[in-house]
Structure formats: structure tokens, C-alpha cells
Design a protein around this motif. Structure first.
Motif, PDB file in Angstrom:
ATOM      1  N   ARG A  67     -18.258  35.014  34.829  1.00  0.00           N
ATOM      2  CA  ARG A  67     -19.462  34.712  35.412  1.00  0.00           C
ATOM      3  C   ARG A  67     -19.489  33.288  36.278  1.00  0.00           C
ATOM      4  NH1 ARG A  67     -19.527  39.778  33.826  1.00  0.00           N
ATOM      5  NH2 ARG A  67     -21.749  40.587  33.809  1.00  0.00           N
ATOM      6  N   HIS A  68     -19.043  32.383  35.684  1.00  0.00           N
ATOM      7  CA  HIS A  68     -19.095  31.330  36.473  1.00  0.00           C
ATOM      8  C   HIS A  68     -17.792  30.289  36.296  1.00  0.00           C
ATOM      9  CE1 HIS A  68     -21.140  29.221  33.130  1.00  0.00           C
ATOM     10  NE2 HIS A  68     -20.212  28.093  33.519  1.00  0.00           N
ATOM     11  N   ASP A 116     -29.620  41.077  44.341  1.00  0.00           N
ATOM     12  CA  ASP A 116     -29.146  41.832  43.250  1.00  0.00           C
ATOM     13  C   ASP A 116     -28.038  42.667  43.528  1.00  0.00           C
ATOM     14  OD1 ASP A 116     -31.479  40.773  42.190  1.00  0.00           O
ATOM     15  OD2 ASP A 116     -32.635  42.803  42.407  1.00  0.00           O
ATOM     16  N   ALA A 117     -27.865  43.237  44.504  1.00  0.00           N
ATOM     17  CA  ALA A 117     -26.811  44.155  44.957  1.00  0.00           C
ATOM     18  C   ALA A 117     -25.372  43.280  44.778  1.00  0.00           C
ATOM     19  CB  ALA A 117     -27.019  44.859  46.299  1.00  0.00           C
ATOM     20  N   SER A 118     -25.424  41.990  45.447  1.00  0.00           N
ATOM     21  CA  SER A 118     -24.266  41.274  45.448  1.00  0.00           C
ATOM     22  C   SER A 118     -23.922  40.632  44.074  1.00  0.00           C
ATOM     23  CB  SER A 118     -24.482  39.990  46.347  1.00  0.00           C
ATOM     24  OG  SER A 118     -24.804  40.463  47.782  1.00  0.00           O
ATOM     25  N   LEU A 119     -24.940  40.157  43.316  1.00  0.00           N
ATOM     26  CA  LEU A 119     -24.605  39.760  42.110  1.00  0.00           C
ATOM     27  C   LEU A 119     -24.172  41.018  41.126  1.00  0.00           C
ATOM     28  CD1 LEU A 119     -28.103  37.748  41.376  1.00  0.00           C
ATOM     29  CD2 LEU A 119     -25.838  36.916  41.052  1.00  0.00           C
ATOM     30  N   PRO A 123     -20.623  38.992  39.932  1.00  0.00           N
ATOM     31  CA  PRO A 123     -21.482  38.015  39.776  1.00  0.00           C
ATOM     32  C   PRO A 123     -21.081  36.376  39.782  1.00  0.00           C
ATOM     33  CG  PRO A 123     -20.863  38.654  37.651  1.00  0.00           C
ATOM     34  CD  PRO A 123     -19.854  39.488  38.612  1.00  0.00           C
ATOM     35  N   PHE A 124     -19.671  36.287  40.181  1.00  0.00           N
ATOM     36  CA  PHE A 124     -19.123  34.881  40.158  1.00  0.00           C
ATOM     37  C   PHE A 124     -19.724  33.840  40.965  1.00  0.00           C
ATOM     38  CE2 PHE A 124     -15.721  31.837  41.361  1.00  0.00           C
ATOM     39  CZ  PHE A 124     -15.354  31.426  39.949  1.00  0.00           C
ATOM     40  N   LEU A 385     -35.630  40.135  34.178  1.00  0.00           N
ATOM     41  CA  LEU A 385     -34.874  39.645  35.182  1.00  0.00           C
ATOM     42  C   LEU A 385     -33.877  38.581  34.492  1.00  0.00           C
ATOM     43  CD1 LEU A 385     -36.869  39.128  38.487  1.00  0.00           C
ATOM     44  CD2 LEU A 385     -35.510  41.074  37.901  1.00  0.00           C
ATOM     45  N   THR A 386     -32.519  39.090  34.731  1.00  0.00           N
ATOM     46  CA  THR A 386     -31.659  38.105  33.973  1.00  0.00           C
ATOM     47  C   THR A 386     -31.762  36.578  34.774  1.00  0.00           C
ATOM     48  OG1 THR A 386     -30.219  39.934  33.815  1.00  0.00           O
ATOM     49  CG2 THR A 386     -29.337  37.769  33.330  1.00  0.00           C
TER      50      THR A 386
END
Ligand code: OOG
Ligand code: NI
Length: 455
Positions: A67-68, A116-119, A123-124, A385-386
Motif C-alpha cells: 500500500r505504501h 478511484d480507478a487508479s487506486l 494503490p501504491f 469510502l476508504t
């Protein structure tokens, strides 16, 4: 014309390459990933509704991707170029984080995909801190630090050329993207040789361990990567048995029925051998690199965030008077509503809305119905929403647990967003506005779909 790759694809290639490099360099991180994998498998086996929902949302195959990560840079120039590098991968600066209030001499942003689509595709994101040299109290040391970081070049010539090319032609071809990832990765690599002698390192370290970490090396080594866990309490509890020394407590809100914002924990940074400049090639050690895990909940509105900050303040106060922090957090957060319906009704959290066309076909919604009535009577279904961002107090806790020293200086300082933006050469996006827009857009679409059924 040559075909250009979607930036999301470049981000996936990059985060994959970074993950491989980090696992090879920090074996303990590989162990943490295995633990997270076991915990996630266990959770999905025990909660078939969650497994079903994740399958429907196509989340299963991305469960394991990081995720990060995080890096720390030294100069405005480095930050600005970092921003351009991440832009090639579709990542923009979101949010401003002032860490000086917690005794850490940096301010930061998160470079991340915004739509949203890119996440969803990957999600990095990278939490990126900039050293505030003005917080180094000793003037001579401050000048030393500045002159060292101003002389270095943390990006390869090949990387800089490819950033230019990507900006000029608005993207990269597949071959160029692979070369870009290879070159960009060099900036994040670990260097076991310092660029200063041991004495200078020790002086900078005495000012603040973070100053030494940022100033004394060839580049801003990636200092952690963070996979997603579906049960952070279980992962935290499982660390010791894997021989992993976990940080004392989980940062962020306590365990709840409806998770909010972000919970995170880490294993303590490793003490790694370093060679210093000088005649004898002095040997020493440095702690910087660790592994982290995170569990994300729903994004809060400004009102929800204000309540979060208020309760966090109460818990901190209680813990100062001797109550263990986890207990203090549970006490304080008893006041935070803990069902989706309440969070929605009180305007504390952001949701997206799904139109329930079957209900709408059977029974047309009255023109005058409010959003809450439409939710209550089943015309609209809520989906939280996250939260895709970070928390300054939690980040400071992660920083602190990995710096080795318990005593932190108290800076007489405020955040300085405009200074940060001037360094970056751009404004940072406001994260709460992003959630607001997503929520509003989804509501408008859902209402339109319902009105189509009605006519
Ligand atoms: C960054 C710490 C902040 C998080 O997850 O809150 C962070 C650092 O140690 O450089 O990554
Ligand atoms: Ni982190």
C-alpha cells in the motif's frame, strides 16, 4: 507515433521492483509479508461474507501488493524532482503533514494516485518527508548539513533524462518505462557507505537521528514498505512468534465494528553496519529500515476528523496521567459512533451510494425524499469510502519508534505549508475535498439512476 503506457502500469512495475529489492535487502520484511499472508488467509477463511465482497469488488488479486512506502529528502530541489518522478507514475502530492509538533524535524506529503480507478489498479503511494534544516539549532551544524545535501545528486542522469522525456511526450513507451523503473530504483537503494566521517555522523545524529539519516547517505533509501492486513490486531500479536520485534502499540483508532481512517504498526528498525569516510574507514551502525503493516477504514468528513482529533487529544491526556495508551484510546473512542448508519446520519464519514433499482421498480421514491430517507428505505445502499491518506500523530509514532532514541526535542515551531509547497513547486491537494467530490459524484449518479427508473 509510439504507444505510451498508462501511468498506472508504470506505478505497478515500480512498486513491484521496489518490493523485490526491499525483500532482498531486508529479509525480516519478507517474514512480515508471510505473516500478513497467513493472517489474511485466516480472516478470509473465517469470514465468508468479507471474502465474497472482496471477490466481487475484484480486490483479491491485489490484496498482497504494498500500500505504501516512505522516503525522506533533504532539499527543495530533491523534493521537486521527487514530485516529477512520481508524476510519471500517476502520483500527485496529497495532504500536508507537519511532524515538528511531535519532535520530528520534517514536514511531508503523500504522493499517490487520486482517482478511484487508479487506486484500484495499483494503490501504491509514498509518504515523502522534507528535512527542515531551520530546526537544527546549532548554526555551524546547520551549515554543515546544508552544504552536504546541496552537493549531492540523488537521481541518476538516466532517470532525469527519462523524467524530461515523459514530460515532453506526455508518457513513456513500454521500453522506456522499464528503463525508467530501473533508473528510478537507484535513488531508493540502500548504501552501506556513508558520505561523511563518523564524527560528522555522530554530531548530526546528536542534533536528531533523522538529520543523520537524511544527510549522511548518497540517497534517500526507502525506509519501509507496508502491505495491507485484514486484521492488524492478529498480525501485531503474531509478530513475536515469528521472531519479529513489534512496536509497542498500534497507531490510530482502537478496534471497532466499523473501522475508520488508518491503523498501523511496525517492526523496529534494524541496526545495520555502515562504513564511514576517513583514513581507517571507520565502522559503525545506523538504524533506518523497518517494515510496517496497515489496515484502512473509512474516510472521515471534516466534522468526523475534528471528533477524531478531539478524542485522540483526550486519550493522550489520559495516557500522560498513567493510563496505558490502548486503554486510554478505548475509553476516549467510546464516544465515536460505531455503525455505518450513524456515521452517515451524523455526517462523520464519507460514503458512496449504490442505487437499488429493484426497490425503485417496486416503489417509486417520493420526489421530496431526503438522502437519509432514501438510505433508510433501501433505495440507496451505502458503501464507506476508504481512507487513502495518513495521520500526522500516527506517522510521528512510527517515526519515533524507529529512531532508537526515546528523548525527542521540543520544537518551537508551526507547520509551514507554504514553505513546503514552494519547495515542491506545486500546491498539495486537499484530501478531504477529494473524498467529498467522490461522494458527491456517486450520489448524483445514483439519484440519476433512480430517477430513470421512476420515469
Ligand atoms: C515515515 C513515517 C510515516 C506512516 O505510515 O505514517 C509513515 C518515515 O518514517 O519516514 O510512513
Ligand atoms: Ni508508513
Amino acid at each position: 507515433m509510439k504507444a505510451l503506457l498508462n501511468p498506472d502500469v508504470i506505478r505497478s512495475l515500480f512498486s513491484r521492483a521496489m518490493s523485490d529489492m526491499y525483500r532482498a535487502e531486508v529479509p525480516q520484511y519478507g517474514a512480515l509479508c508471510s505473516l500478513v499472508g497467513q493472517v489474511n488467509t485466516g480472516v478470509l477463511a473465517g469470514d465468508s461474507a468479507m471474502a465474497q465482497r472482496m471477490r466481487e469488488e475484484g480486490q483479491m488479486d491485489r490484496l498482497d501488493v504494498e500500500r505504501h512506502g516512505a522516503v525522506r529528502v533533504g532539499t527543495a530541489q530533491e523534493l521537486a524532482t521527487m514530485g516529477r518522478l512520481f508524476a510519471v507514475m500517476g502520483m500527485q502530492a496529497v495532504g500536508y503533514y507537519d511532524l515538528s509538533v511531535a519532535g520530528v524535524p520534517v514536514h511531508a506529503t503523500a504522493f499517490r494516485p487520486v482517482d478511484d480507478a487508479s487506486l484500484d489498479r495499483n494503490p501504491f503511494r509514498v509518504f515523502t518527508s522534507l528535512l527542515r534544516t531551520e530546526l537544527i539549532a546549532d548554526e555551524r551544524l546547520r551549515r554543515t548539513a546544508k552544504s552536504i545535501i546541496e552537493r549531492r545528486q540523488i537521481f541518476t542522469a538516466g532517470c532525469l533524462a527519462l523524467i524530461d522525456r515523459a514530460e515532453g511526450q506526455r508518457g513513456l513507451s513500454e521500453d522506456e518505462a522499464h528503463e525508467f523503473v530501473r533508473e528510478a530504483l537507484e535513488t531508493f537503494r540502500w548504501h552501506a557507505e556513508a558520505t561523511v566521517d563518523l564524527k560528522t555522523y555522530q554530531q548530526l545524529r546528536a542534533a536528531h537521528p533523522l538529520v543523520a539519516d537524511i544527510v549522511c547517505f548518497k540517497g534517500p533509501h526507502i525506509n519501509h514498505l507496508t502491505p495491507r492486513t485484514l486484521d492488524i490486531d492478529a498480525a501485531q500479536a503474531g509478530m513475536p512468534a515469528m521472531g519479529i520485534q513489534a512496536k509497542n502499540s498500534i497507531e490510530g483508532p482502537p478496534t471497532r465494528a466499523v473501522p475508520i481512517l488508518l491503523r498501523q504498526t511496525s517492526f523496529l528498525a534494524l541496526e545495520e553496519p555502515i562504513r564511514f569516510l576517513g583514513e581507517g574507514g571507520d565502522e559503525g551502525t545506523h538504524t533506518a529500515r523497518f517494515g510496517e503493516i496497515e489496515q484502512r477504514g473509512c474516510a472521515l468528513t471534516r466534522k468526523g476528523r475534528a471528533l477524531y482529533d478531539l478524542l485522540l487529544g483526550k486519550a493522550t491526556e489520559q495516557s500522560r496521567s498513567g493510563v496505558p495508551i490502548e486503554q486510554a484510546m478505548r475509553n476516549a473512542f467510546g464516544e465515536f459512533p460505531d455503525s455505518e448508519a450513524e456515521l452517515h446520519k451524523e455526517g462523520l464519514a464519507f460514503f458512496s451510494y449504490e442505487p437499488n433499482l429493484r426497490v425503485a421498480q417496486q416503489q417509486v421514491a417520493p420526489e421530496s425524499a431526503s438522502v437519509f430517507e432514501l438510505v433508510e428505505s433501501g433505495w440507496l445502499t451505502l458503501k464507506p469510502l476508504t481512507y487513502e491518506d495518513f495521520l500526522p500523530v500516527s506517522a510521528a509514532g512510527i517515526f519515533r519508534s524507529n529512531l532508537g532514541d526515546s528523548a525527542q526535542p521540543e520544537y518551537q515551531s508551526q507547520g509551514n505549508r507554504s514553505q513546503f509547497e514552494a519547495a515542491l513547486g506545486a500546491k498539495v491537494l486537499d484530501e478531504i475535498s477529494l473524498y467529498e467530490q467522490t461522494s458527491k459524484r456517486s450520489l448524483a449518479e445514483a439519484l440519476k439512476a433512480l430517477s430513470r427508473v421512476a420515469t
